[in-house]
Motif scaffolding. Sequence first.
Motif, PDB file in Angstrom:
ATOM      1  N   TYR A  86      63.814 -50.645 -12.854  1.00  0.00           N
ATOM      2  CA  TYR A  86      63.613 -49.514 -11.942  1.00  0.00           C
ATOM      3  C   TYR A  86      63.207 -48.250 -12.684  1.00  0.00           C
ATOM      4  O   TYR A  86      63.407 -47.149 -12.206  1.00  0.00           O
ATOM      5  CB  TYR A  86      64.861 -49.285 -11.096  1.00  0.00           C
ATOM      6  N   ASN A  87      62.622 -48.445 -13.870  1.00  0.00           N
ATOM      7  CA  ASN A  87      62.141 -47.300 -14.632  1.00  0.00           C
ATOM      8  C   ASN A  87      60.979 -47.747 -15.516  1.00  0.00           C
ATOM      9  O   ASN A  87      60.997 -47.548 -16.718  1.00  0.00           O
ATOM     10  CB  ASN A  87      63.270 -46.692 -15.468  1.00  0.00           C
ATOM     11  N   LYS A  98      63.760 -46.935  -8.329  1.00  0.00           N
ATOM     12  CA  LYS A  98      64.758 -47.544  -7.454  1.00  0.00           C
ATOM     13  C   LYS A  98      64.431 -47.277  -5.988  1.00  0.00           C
ATOM     14  O   LYS A  98      64.609 -48.135  -5.128  1.00  0.00           O
ATOM     15  CB  LYS A  98      66.150 -47.040  -7.801  1.00  0.00           C
ATOM     16  N   ASN A 106      66.590 -55.844 -22.441  1.00  0.00           N
ATOM     17  CA  ASN A 106      67.270 -54.734 -21.775  1.00  0.00           C
ATOM     18  C   ASN A 106      66.330 -53.963 -20.845  1.00  0.00           C
ATOM     19  O   ASN A 106      66.512 -52.771 -20.630  1.00  0.00           O
ATOM     20  CB  ASN A 106      67.879 -53.796 -22.816  1.00  0.00           C
ATOM     21  N   VAL A 107      65.344 -54.646 -20.267  1.00  0.00           N
ATOM     22  CA  VAL A 107      64.359 -53.973 -19.424  1.00  0.00           C
ATOM     23  C   VAL A 107      65.038 -53.351 -18.205  1.00  0.00           C
ATOM     24  O   VAL A 107      65.887 -53.955 -17.575  1.00  0.00           O
ATOM     25  CB  VAL A 107      63.226 -54.943 -18.995  1.00  0.00           C
ATOM     26  N   ASP A 108      64.695 -52.114 -17.936  1.00  0.00           N
ATOM     27  CA  ASP A 108      65.175 -51.412 -16.748  1.00  0.00           C
ATOM     28  C   ASP A 108      64.094 -51.565 -15.689  1.00  0.00           C
ATOM     29  O   ASP A 108      63.097 -50.844 -15.692  1.00  0.00           O
ATOM     30  CB  ASP A 108      65.420 -49.935 -17.069  1.00  0.00           C
TER      31      ASP A 108
END
Length: 84
Positions: free
Chosen positions: A51-52, A70, A47-49
Amino acid sequence: MDAGDGTPQSGANLILSFGALIGATNPELETNESGDIFEELGLMESNVDMYNLNKSAERNGITYTIKSLKETGIWFMAQNASVK
């Protein structure tokens, strides 16, 4: 710095370029050790984001840092660990 275009191929290209930087700055590392760096940076989480991110990992006197927003894309950096 890169942002990719959101496709699986783009993501694979980013990971390959990160691996190339690790290999160029730490050629004595085994392939699985590069994978350990990716895990420590949070890149292997399901579940890696992308853009964070803001994490670092150190190996053999080299600090690898990934930062992303982002607005600016993804930054993957390598520097001498003694530089603060």
